[in-house]
Design a protein around this motif. Sequence first.
Motif, mmCIF file in Angstrom:
data_model
loop_
_atom_site.group_PDB
_atom_site.id
_atom_site.type_symbol
_atom_site.label_atom_id
_atom_site.label_comp_id
_atom_site.label_asym_id
_atom_site.label_seq_id
_atom_site.Cartn_x
_atom_site.Cartn_y
_atom_site.Cartn_z
ATOM 1 N N LEU A 196 0.887 -1.046 -0.031
ATOM 2 C CA LEU A 196 0.032 0.007 0.001
ATOM 3 C C LEU A 196 0.805 1.206 -0.051
ATOM 4 N N GLN A 197 1.809 1.391 0.814
ATOM 5 C CA GLN A 197 2.673 2.401 1.138
ATOM 6 C C GLN A 197 3.649 2.658 -0.309
ATOM 7 N N ALA A 198 3.886 1.513 -0.941
ATOM 8 C CA ALA A 198 4.812 1.850 -2.074
ATOM 9 C C ALA A 198 4.081 2.380 -3.360
ATOM 10 N N GLU A 199 2.653 1.696 -3.205
ATOM 11 C CA GLU A 199 1.717 2.652 -4.175
ATOM 12 C C GLU A 199 1.200 3.964 -3.845
ATOM 13 N N ARG A 200 1.107 4.235 -2.592
ATOM 14 C CA ARG A 200 0.763 5.570 -2.350
ATOM 15 C C ARG A 200 1.650 6.700 -2.551
ATOM 16 N N PHE A 201 3.044 6.409 -2.555
ATOM 17 C CA PHE A 201 3.997 7.332 -2.984
ATOM 18 C C PHE A 201 4.385 7.085 -4.354
ATOM 19 N N ARG A 202 3.808 6.356 -5.223
ATOM 20 C CA ARG A 202 4.107 6.136 -6.661
ATOM 21 C C ARG A 202 3.399 7.415 -7.460
ATOM 22 N N LYS A 203 2.311 7.610 -7.154
ATOM 23 C CA LYS A 203 1.508 8.791 -8.126
ATOM 24 C C LYS A 203 0.241 9.304 -7.438
ATOM 25 N N PRO A 204 0.344 10.007 -6.255
ATOM 26 C CA PRO A 204 -0.832 10.586 -5.490
ATOM 27 C C PRO A 204 -1.687 11.203 -6.542
#
Length: 977
Positions: A196-204
């Motif tokens: 979840l965190q890796a996706e969260r910081f990928r492209k908000p």
Amino acid sequence: MNIKKLGFTILLSVGAAATFAQSAFVWKQATSGGYTYKYVTGDPTHSRFYTLKNGLTVILSPTPKAPRIQSFIAVKAGSKTDPANHTGLAHYLEHMMFKGTDKYGSLDWAKEKPLLDKIDALYEQYNSTTDTAKRKAIYVEIDQVSGQAAKFAIANEYDKMMSSMGGQGTNAFTSFEQTVYTDDIPSSAVDKYLALQAERFRKPILRLFHTELEAVYEEKNRGLDNDGEKVFEATFAALFPNNNYGKQTTIGTIEHLKNPSLNHIRNYYYTYYVPNNMGVIMSGDFNPDVMVKKIDEKFGYMKAKVVPPYTFAPEKPIAAPIRRDVYGPNPENLTIAYRFPGGNTRDARLLDLLSSMLTNGKAGLFDLDLIKKQKLLSARGESNTLKDYCDLELTGFPIKGQSLDDVKDLMLAEIEKLKKGEFADDLIQSIATNTKKNKIQQNEGYYARASNLMNDFTTGIDWKNDVASVSELTTITKPQMVAFANKYLGTGNYVIVYKHQGEDKNIIKVDKPHITAVEVNREAASPFLKMVNDIPANSVKPVWLDYDKDIQKAKLGPVDLLSVQNKDNSIFRLYYRYNMGSWNNKLFALAAQYLQYLGTDKMSADDISKEFYKLASSFSVSTTAEITTVSISGLQENFGKTVSLYENLIANCKPDEAALAGLKQRLKKSRENAKLNKGAIMQGLVSYAMYGEKNPYNNVLTDTELDAVKADDLVAILHGLADFNHTVLYYGPLTAAQAAVTLKPLHNIPASFKPYPPVMVFTKLTQDKPKVLFANYDMVQAEIDWIRNSDTFADSQTPTVELFNNYFGSGMSAIVFQTIRESKALAYSTYAFYAPPAKKDDRYIIQAYVGTQADKLNEAIKSMNELLTDLPQSEKVLVSAKDNIRKSLETERITQDGILFDYLAAKRRGINYDTRKNTFEAIDKLGYPDIKTFHEKEFKDKAYTYCIVASDKRVSDDDLKKYGELTKLDLKTIFGY
């Protein structure tokens, strides 16, 4: 003597001594599990510092006390790096980082994106338009397009995922040079969390922006009602005119709040949210070799980028006091601030010591000379540690009849004592001993460990110096600190802020824009959410307390001793617990306060404070309505001396009429100040709503009764405390049997006990019709509490109550928050819950809350009343709530003296078992019909008492009367004096 020369030579010798002292603490490098890391020798937290290939910092502090992990994801960027023409931007971005990406938070990204692009363009147009009519027209279009876009948005999907994996404490905060995202997760859920965190910081994706912007408006308005925040901003503005610490505030200016730019926010993200400017900091139950690999796999996609350095013109020396004046409804006070070098300097560490020499709670100059001698209502000296500069802040509150200039003179006189060396020769060594104890206590908890590591990372402080701090303190001498004080604490090189009690005529409220409620799509779920939920998680076996096994028992004559052994360190905590309090005798609380100002025939009050501090020990006596607790703590090696010191004081304290006169004077001023505190006023309204005009909150001594109290009356209570039956609680390295043997010759126990004084009974009301209790307060916002007393406690209800609260009103993924804040943008803070009582024959309380702008009061009340009347159904929220309860209970560990207090709390409710087990076993059997039936029985169509604190200039009587019979309470009725 030449002070400058002395300062130069002495500080050189300090540095030399420090080098020697820290020789045991050095950075080393090691490799394990395929990754190289650094560590500090002698570090009790065993922290590892990794730098991944893309520059991401990973700091891991493993400890297997409970199967949970405290995580901080920190970005070294905050309000200091906000563009000057878009202040508050870092804080905006923090809020938007909860809104999802193109993979989650959206029902249909292809259809949502064009609408969000249009909103982007409209905000840029709005930002550049000055014509009022045109701005209003643009905002109407923003509102309309935002409503369309919201149909494709899934609000709070991030929070749902965190809740489902058993996350707690999910939040974020922004400061001058840091934006930090914080979570407490089960260690078994780490794969879900990192995905979840890796996706969260990928492209908000900056969706649902205009409703979240309104939440920031609310936060700004709350700041306008916070006098302490205004003092802080005024202090920093004067102290740091060249640095953004003083030039900009974290939440931003009203003008910039009204003119946001999503493009600037997005540019800020891509500039500063890069791996070489970020850190993942974790403390908890994990294998660091495994964890670093997982983090690398998930965050390895991030690409390093050059981060623009923050530059500023150095601050010029302050040649003469810089004065600022702040006005507001809270009590008057004074702040004096001195500027110091940045956080990673030797002088910043000496500043921490210097602030402890002023205030440490027992033996500092302010503690002994200003508080113990009751020359001020309160006073403290504390340091703020930042990257570019630090500061020392002295804050004082006057007693009745004192001017703020009197406060200034008293605090500056203590600074002069520091500069002249007029303090105890052993004070620095005592501070070192107490710092050692405090470090041990901090390392007991996951949050404190991770927080310390995170703060050092974002502030640029060398962790080695933190680890070496206790050893370093032992090398510092009195002459060195005298020289240091003279170097920085000049006769006029400070900022002084006068906080006056009165109307702030400079407040400009952030106006309420028209916002149409948006969709929250509670039942929707993105494929990404399903993917995260499907990631396997290791099963964790819950651990329930068995009071018979987990608590050791012994006897001290007729007194029960309950014990839990501390097998981790040398800290002990000892309690004497009496089942009597202020409902038995209103003088108990006053006597408990009085004790700290008393001495014996052989030791003065100052001597006693100093001795406790030398031992790194402390004691306190606290009185609540029905319980009085003596708390004694320290290092086990000093157990005998610490307990003897307290026992001698309580048995032999002598009346001191002068000390009592000072206490009365300060207490009266404190009571006056309470009447200027909106939180204290609301507590009084809530108590009135629960019990009526005569209630526990105003069950206090009147001014006449207070004047009549004699020193002998209070000393008699203190001497007689040992004559009442009590329970002894011990947490420490000894077994119960050993503790009983050790304590027996120290603790005075009479042959027979006196009966407890008769207790005053307060009975909760039954609300039979809607009522409104109103208290006037000069503020921008309105605070609203809904209160209703319900049924008598029954533990069989606990699983349903837990599920209902989690589903309905506690947390960001709950119905109340989603509806009132996310959909309607009516509040920054809102919640509702069904609260259990502390004892078996008492009643539950229903309490709901909204803090909103005064001009939103009717909308906010209407919205909460709709939820109290009809419970929205959401299977997704229900599943998330059940998952959160189950996984939280699986991984929760009640430890240390928490076991003892959990047992006593259960006992008061008539329970002899760990009630969490029943909840865990029942939770999967409960469904929406159960909480719907509960809601209809306890909430629907019930009469509530509305407790409202607001300005009568902003809220009309006609509005208030819509909701029930209106009673305007005066402060004497609320407070009882």
